[in-house]
Scaffold this motif. Structure first.
Motif, PDB file in Angstrom:
ATOM      1  N   GLY A   1       0.810  -1.210   0.000  1.00 17.38           N
ATOM      2  CA  GLY A   1       0.000   0.000   0.000  1.00 17.38           C
ATOM      3  C   GLY A   1       0.844   1.260   0.000  1.00 17.38           C
ATOM      4  N   ALA A   2       1.934   1.243   0.755  1.00 21.70           N
ATOM      5  CA  ALA A   2       2.832   2.395   0.790  1.00 21.70           C
ATOM      6  C   ALA A   2       3.491   2.614  -0.564  1.00 21.70           C
ATOM      7  CB  ALA A   2       3.892   2.213   1.875  1.00 21.70           C
ATOM      8  N   VAL A   3       3.889   1.530  -1.216  1.00 24.37           N
ATOM      9  CA  VAL A   3       4.498   1.636  -2.543  1.00 24.37           C
ATOM     10  C   VAL A   3       3.458   2.148  -3.546  1.00 24.37           C
ATOM     11  CG1 VAL A   3       5.576   0.355  -4.448  1.00 24.37           C
ATOM     12  CG2 VAL A   3       6.241  -0.119  -2.086  1.00 24.37           C
ATOM     13  N   ASP A   4       2.249   1.642  -3.462  1.00 25.21           N
ATOM     14  CA  ASP A   4       1.184   2.107  -4.353  1.00 25.21           C
ATOM     15  C   ASP A   4       0.897   3.592  -4.151  1.00 25.21           C
ATOM     16  OD1 ASP A   4       0.947  -0.416  -5.458  1.00 25.21           O
ATOM     17  OD2 ASP A   4      -0.801  -0.968  -4.254  1.00 25.21           O
ATOM     18  N   THR A   5       0.877   4.020  -2.893  1.00 23.80           N
ATOM     19  CA  THR A   5       0.648   5.438  -2.591  1.00 23.80           C
ATOM     20  C   THR A   5       1.774   6.298  -3.152  1.00 23.80           C
ATOM     21  OG1 THR A   5      -0.582   4.907  -0.583  1.00 23.80           O
ATOM     22  CG2 THR A   5       0.364   7.118  -0.727  1.00 23.80           C
ATOM     23  N   ALA A   6       3.004   5.852  -2.951  1.00 22.84           N
ATOM     24  CA  ALA A   6       4.153   6.592  -3.468  1.00 22.84           C
ATOM     25  C   ALA A   6       4.092   6.693  -4.991  1.00 22.84           C
ATOM     26  CB  ALA A   6       5.454   5.922  -3.028  1.00 22.84           C
ATOM     27  N   TYR A   7       3.715   5.604  -5.639  1.00 23.66           N
ATOM     28  CA  TYR A   7       3.606   5.614  -7.100  1.00 23.66           C
ATOM     29  C   TYR A   7       2.491   6.560  -7.553  1.00 23.66           C
ATOM     30  CZ  TYR A   7       2.782   4.171 -11.884  1.00 23.66           C
ATOM     31  OH  TYR A   7       2.606   4.174 -13.244  1.00 23.66           O
TER      32      TYR A   7
ATOM     33  N   PRO B   1      11.956   5.310  -9.604  1.00 22.65           N
ATOM     34  CA  PRO B   1      12.102   4.235  -8.608  1.00 22.65           C
ATOM     35  C   PRO B   1      12.732   4.713  -7.297  1.00 22.65           C
ATOM     36  CG  PRO B   1      12.818   3.466 -10.751  1.00 22.65           C
ATOM     37  CD  PRO B   1      12.588   4.946 -10.876  1.00 22.65           C
ATOM     38  N   VAL B   2      13.736   5.569  -7.397  1.00 23.04           N
ATOM     39  CA  VAL B   2      14.403   6.073  -6.193  1.00 23.04           C
ATOM     40  C   VAL B   2      13.446   6.932  -5.380  1.00 23.04           C
ATOM     41  CG1 VAL B   2      16.267   7.555  -5.358  1.00 23.04           C
ATOM     42  CG2 VAL B   2      16.679   5.994  -7.253  1.00 23.04           C
ATOM     43  N   LEU B   3      12.734   7.811  -6.056  1.00 26.33           N
ATOM     44  CA  LEU B   3      11.800   8.687  -5.365  1.00 26.33           C
ATOM     45  C   LEU B   3      10.641   7.901  -4.746  1.00 26.33           C
ATOM     46  CD1 LEU B   3      11.734  11.615  -7.941  1.00 26.33           C
ATOM     47  CD2 LEU B   3      12.903  11.553  -5.719  1.00 26.33           C
ATOM     48  N   MET B   4      10.160   6.891  -5.477  1.00 26.18           N
ATOM     49  CA  MET B   4       9.091   6.041  -4.938  1.00 26.18           C
ATOM     50  C   MET B   4       9.559   5.338  -3.674  1.00 26.18           C
ATOM     51  SD  MET B   4       6.979   4.023  -7.894  1.00 26.18           S
ATOM     52  CE  MET B   4       8.333   2.931  -8.189  1.00 26.18           C
ATOM     53  N   GLU B   5      10.755   4.789  -3.722  1.00 22.51           N
ATOM     54  CA  GLU B   5      11.260   4.053  -2.566  1.00 22.51           C
ATOM     55  C   GLU B   5      11.433   4.982  -1.364  1.00 22.51           C
ATOM     56  OE1 GLU B   5      14.705   0.895  -1.218  1.00 22.51           O
ATOM     57  OE2 GLU B   5      14.425   1.345  -3.344  1.00 22.51           O
ATOM     58  N   ARG B   6      11.965   6.168  -1.595  1.00 22.41           N
ATOM     59  CA  ARG B   6      12.131   7.123  -0.487  1.00 22.41           C
ATOM     60  C   ARG B   6      10.792   7.493   0.133  1.00 22.41           C
ATOM     61  NH1 ARG B   6      16.533  11.562  -2.578  1.00 22.41           N
ATOM     62  NH2 ARG B   6      18.316  10.154  -2.624  1.00 22.41           N
ATOM     63  N   ARG B   7       9.813   7.782  -0.714  1.00 21.23           N
ATOM     64  CA  ARG B   7       8.487   8.165  -0.209  1.00 21.23           C
ATOM     65  C   ARG B   7       7.840   7.006   0.534  1.00 21.23           C
ATOM     66  NH1 ARG B   7       5.247  10.785   2.554  1.00 21.23           N
ATOM     67  NH2 ARG B   7       3.142  11.035   1.780  1.00 21.23           N
ATOM     68  N   ALA B   8       7.929   5.809  -0.009  1.00 15.14           N
ATOM     69  CA  ALA B   8       7.341   4.641   0.647  1.00 15.14           C
ATOM     70  C   ALA B   8       8.042   4.366   1.978  1.00 15.14           C
ATOM     71  CB  ALA B   8       7.423   3.423  -0.272  1.00 15.14           C
ATOM     72  N   ARG B   9       9.357   4.517   2.025  1.00 16.84           N
ATOM     73  CA  ARG B   9      10.088   4.337   3.288  1.00 16.84           C
ATOM     74  C   ARG B   9       9.613   5.336   4.339  1.00 16.84           C
ATOM     75  NH1 ARG B   9      14.483   1.088   3.818  1.00 16.84           N
ATOM     76  NH2 ARG B   9      15.269   0.150   1.917  1.00 16.84           N
ATOM     77  N   ASP B  10       9.394   6.581   3.929  1.00 22.75           N
ATOM     78  CA  ASP B  10       8.887   7.583   4.864  1.00 22.75           C
ATOM     79  C   ASP B  10       7.515   7.171   5.406  1.00 22.75           C
ATOM     80  OD1 ASP B  10      11.150   9.122   4.463  1.00 22.75           O
ATOM     81  OD2 ASP B  10      10.153  10.556   3.112  1.00 22.75           O
ATOM     82  N   LEU B  11       6.653   6.712   4.529  1.00 19.28           N
ATOM     83  CA  LEU B  11       5.322   6.274   4.945  1.00 19.28           C
ATOM     84  C   LEU B  11       5.408   5.080   5.892  1.00 19.28           C
ATOM     85  CD1 LEU B  11       3.465   6.524   1.523  1.00 19.28           C
ATOM     86  CD2 LEU B  11       3.103   7.998   3.514  1.00 19.28           C
ATOM     87  N   LEU B  12       6.280   4.139   5.561  1.00 20.75           N
ATOM     88  CA  LEU B  12       6.414   2.933   6.387  1.00 20.75           C
ATOM     89  C   LEU B  12       7.069   3.232   7.729  1.00 20.75           C
ATOM     90  CD1 LEU B  12       7.417   0.429   3.584  1.00 20.75           C
ATOM     91  CD2 LEU B  12       5.244   0.505   4.828  1.00 20.75           C
ATOM     92  N   ALA B  13       8.011   4.144   7.747  1.00 24.03           N
ATOM     93  CA  ALA B  13       8.653   4.518   9.005  1.00 24.03           C
ATOM     94  C   ALA B  13       7.626   5.134   9.942  1.00 24.03           C
ATOM     95  CB  ALA B  13       9.794   5.474   8.748  1.00 24.03           C
ATOM     96  N   ALA B  14       6.727   5.945   9.387  1.00 21.37           N
ATOM     97  CA  ALA B  14       5.664   6.538  10.210  1.00 21.37           C
ATOM     98  C   ALA B  14       4.708   5.464  10.709  1.00 21.37           C
ATOM     99  CB  ALA B  14       4.916   7.587   9.390  1.00 21.37           C
ATOM    100  N   THR B  15       4.421   4.483   9.885  1.00 21.08           N
ATOM    101  CA  THR B  15       3.536   3.386  10.267  1.00 21.08           C
ATOM    102  C   THR B  15       4.206   2.512  11.318  1.00 21.08           C
ATOM    103  OG1 THR B  15       2.522   3.340   8.081  1.00 21.08           O
ATOM    104  CG2 THR B  15       2.282   1.369   9.424  1.00 21.08           C
TER     105      THR B  15
END
Length: 68
Positions: free
Chosen positions: A32-38, A51-65
């Protein structure tokens, strides 16, 4: 190769890396975090770093989760 196919490959790679990095989280949350980032970045005109930007954004979302 069409951009959509490249995006699908990038989504798969990012998801794999994040599933390995966040083993304590439900895989559905990671996907879900990857989908949101995409969704936030899919209309970017410069696709080189998507891909780099998606991964960074998804990591931020997952770290908050993960912190909750």
């Amino acid at each position: 190769m069409p951009a959509e196919s490249e995006d699908a490959v990038a989504l798969g790679h990012v998801t794999e890396r994040l599933l390995k990095a966040f083993t304590g989280l439900d895989p559905r949350i990671v996907r879900g975090a990857v989908d949101t980032a995409y969704a936030e970045l899919r209309y970017a005109r410069v696709r080189t770093y998507l891909p780099v930007l998606m991964e960074r954004r998804a990591r931020d979302l997952l770290a908050a989760t993960d912190a909750e």
